[in-house]
Design an enzyme around this catalytic site. Structure first.
Site, PDB file in Angstrom:
ATOM      1  N   HIS A  41     -14.129   1.735   3.126  1.00 49.77           N
ATOM      2  CA  HIS A  41     -14.376   1.607   4.552  1.00 49.77           C
ATOM      3  C   HIS A  41     -15.625   2.435   4.845  1.00 49.77           C
ATOM      4  O   HIS A  41     -15.646   3.639   4.568  1.00 49.77           O
ATOM      5  CB  HIS A  41     -13.177   2.135   5.350  1.00 49.77           C
ATOM      6  CG  HIS A  41     -13.303   1.939   6.826  1.00 49.77           C
ATOM      7  ND1 HIS A  41     -12.210   1.807   7.644  1.00 49.77           N
ATOM      8  CD2 HIS A  41     -14.383   1.841   7.644  1.00 49.77           C
ATOM      9  CE1 HIS A  41     -12.609   1.639   8.894  1.00 49.77           C
ATOM     10  NE2 HIS A  41     -13.930   1.663   8.897  1.00 49.77           N
ATOM     11  N   GLN A  80       0.846  -1.193   0.000  1.00 47.77           N
ATOM     12  CA  GLN A  80       0.000   0.000   0.000  1.00 47.77           C
ATOM     13  C   GLN A  80       0.879   1.240   0.000  1.00 47.77           C
ATOM     14  O   GLN A  80       1.813   1.372   0.794  1.00 47.77           O
ATOM     15  CB  GLN A  80      -0.929   0.050   1.204  1.00 47.77           C
ATOM     16  CG  GLN A  80      -1.917   1.222   1.093  1.00 47.77           C
ATOM     17  CD  GLN A  80      -2.922   1.282   2.221  1.00 47.77           C
ATOM     18  OE1 GLN A  80      -2.580   1.663   3.319  1.00 47.77           O
ATOM     19  NE2 GLN A  80      -4.167   0.896   1.938  1.00 47.77           N
ATOM     20  N   ASN A  87     -15.243  -2.869   3.629  1.00 50.71           N
ATOM     21  CA  ASN A  87     -14.393  -2.862   4.817  1.00 50.71           C
ATOM     22  C   ASN A  87     -15.154  -2.213   5.964  1.00 50.71           C
ATOM     23  O   ASN A  87     -15.798  -1.188   5.781  1.00 50.71           O
ATOM     24  CB  ASN A  87     -13.106  -2.091   4.507  1.00 50.71           C
ATOM     25  CG  ASN A  87     -12.149  -1.986   5.686  1.00 50.71           C
ATOM     26  OD1 ASN A  87     -11.506  -0.965   5.879  1.00 50.71           O
ATOM     27  ND2 ASN A  87     -12.034  -3.035   6.482  1.00 50.71           N
ATOM     28  N   GLY A  88     -15.050  -2.850   7.141  1.00 47.12           N
ATOM     29  CA  GLY A  88     -15.672  -2.269   8.322  1.00 47.12           C
ATOM     30  C   GLY A  88     -16.578  -3.229   9.048  1.00 47.12           C
ATOM     31  O   GLY A  88     -17.534  -3.765   8.461  1.00 47.12           O
ATOM     32  N   CYS A 140      -6.721   6.873   5.316  1.00 43.50           N
ATOM     33  CA  CYS A 140      -6.124   7.059   6.635  1.00 43.50           C
ATOM     34  C   CYS A 140      -6.750   8.260   7.356  1.00 43.50           C
ATOM     35  O   CYS A 140      -6.815   9.356   6.799  1.00 43.50           O
ATOM     36  CB  CYS A 140      -4.618   7.257   6.509  1.00 43.50           C
ATOM     37  SG  CYS A 140      -3.778   7.430   8.107  1.00 43.50           S
TER      38      CYS A 140
END
Length: 371
Positions: free
Chosen positions: A174, A71, A205-206, A102
């Protein structure tokens, strides 16, 4: 099966990059449990281009890693493109993921991570630079993002469209905003909306804490695969459970403390192989509370393991654990790792919300990799 460019994954599961966690040893440990794509912790594009020693030290791969996946973080199309080329040409990387998710303030205050997709034009330029750099090597580029900065500044639908137009091979969402960080619940409806709007693969995601959660996310959102982060902390066997679940195989019994202790020992061993015994044992310490969460291991045991500096010391201590202690049912489906609280205000560069263009604005390109 999940297909990302030329990469075919029998189990549609990706290990989320986590700073200080998803090093070569941990990726090997998880891969020993089940198939999937295991991504190296985030590195910075400028740090790689300028040959920063710490960044280069992070680009270590286990000898059995058949698909090298990294990444990359960056805010400047030039550096991202050059870094992508270096990863493909010099490190034999087979997959590059770009981080636009992020939520850490030291990243967002420089216009990076989860706040960058607000600058739509800049986002497109970065994605195009990475795709162009990777194309001669046949390496697919993916991206990970969040819903947006906060509920008033959502970006994920535009980001998905821009990613698809730029030639991105897949996008992971996410289901939280930057302001949520890791608090509250992930919005799976947003993930479903993004999936319905795109032709490229979408990963969710999550809030995937158990294998059943992954199956439920696929059923409810239609995603092509899932990204697992905090759910595997202290539980690398989650990837075994995920492989079984997606294959329709009956799940295996939850590990008793004896099996968990063996996993701990294997993790420490791999860390020492890659880093040397002293550093490897120090790195192992952060994982102890996750492995032992909910198990009957007294304060003295946890404290002593938190000070361990040799494999022999680890062996002596885990020998005193009760191997028959069952896996704590209270931990099933429970959140793991950091949660924290939502932020009243996301730190962004001055004037960040004035436009959604991003070209010509002052955005710092960080040189420091990791967390």
């Amino acid at each position: 099966m999940l297909k990302i460019g030329p990469i075919e994954l029998e189990t549609p599961v990706v290990l989320a990059p986590m700073a200080g966690i998803t090093n070569a040893a941990y990726r090997r440990l998880c891969a020993e449990q089940g198939a999937g794509l295991y991504v190296c912790e985030m590195i910075t594009s400028r740090g790689l281009v300028e040959r920063d020693a710490h960044t280069q030290d992070m680009l270590v791969f286990d000898e059995l890693e058949t698909i090298r996946s990294v990444q990359l973080y960056g805010t400047d199309p030039h550096y991202v493109g050059e870094a992508t080329k270096i990863l493909c040409e010099e490190y034999g990387v087979a997959h590059v993921d770009l981080n636009f998710g992020c939520p850490v303030p030291k990243v967002t205050r420089k216009g990076g991570g989860g706040v960058l997709p607000w600058k739509r034009t800049l986002l497109g330029h970065i994605l195009e630079a990475a795709v162009a750099a990777a194309e001669p090597y046949g390496v697919p580029v993916t991206m990970k993002t969040r819903k947006g900065i906060d509920d008033d500044h959502l970006t994920y639908m535009d980001a998905g469209r821009i990613a698809q137009d730029a030639g991105i091979a897949a996008i992971a969402l996410h289901g939280r905003t930057v302001s949520q960080a890791y608090s509250g619940n992930a919005d799976w409806d947003a993930i479903a909306s993004l999936k319905a709007s795109l032709d490229i693969p979408v990963l969710g995601n999550g809030d995937i804490w158990e294998a059943a959660d992954a199956l439920r996310m696929v059923e409810e959102t239609g995603v092509d695969g899932v990204v697992v982060g905090r759910g595997c902390l202290g539980r690398p066997w989650l990837f075994r459970d995920l492989a079984d679940a997606f294959a329709g195989v009956e799940s295996q019994a939850l590990p008793a403390l004896g099996a968990v202790a063996s996993m701990m020992r294997r993790h420490a061993e791999l860390l020492c192989q890659h880093m040397g015994e002293e550093r490897g044992c120090k790195e192992f310490r952060k994982h102890i509370s996750w492995y032992l969460k909910g198990f009957p291991a007294g304060g003295d045991m946890r404290r002593d393991l938190g000070l361990v500096s040799t494999l022999a010391g680890i062996d002596r201590l885990i020998a005193d654990l009760d191997p028959s202690a069952p896996f704590p049912a209270s931990e099933l489906g429970a959140a793991r790792g950091r949660q924290g609280s939502p932020r009243d205000k996301v730190v962004v560069p001055e004037g960040w919300y004035d436009d959604t263009d991003g070209t010509g604005c002052v955005i710092a390109e960080d040189t420091i990799s990791g967390g």
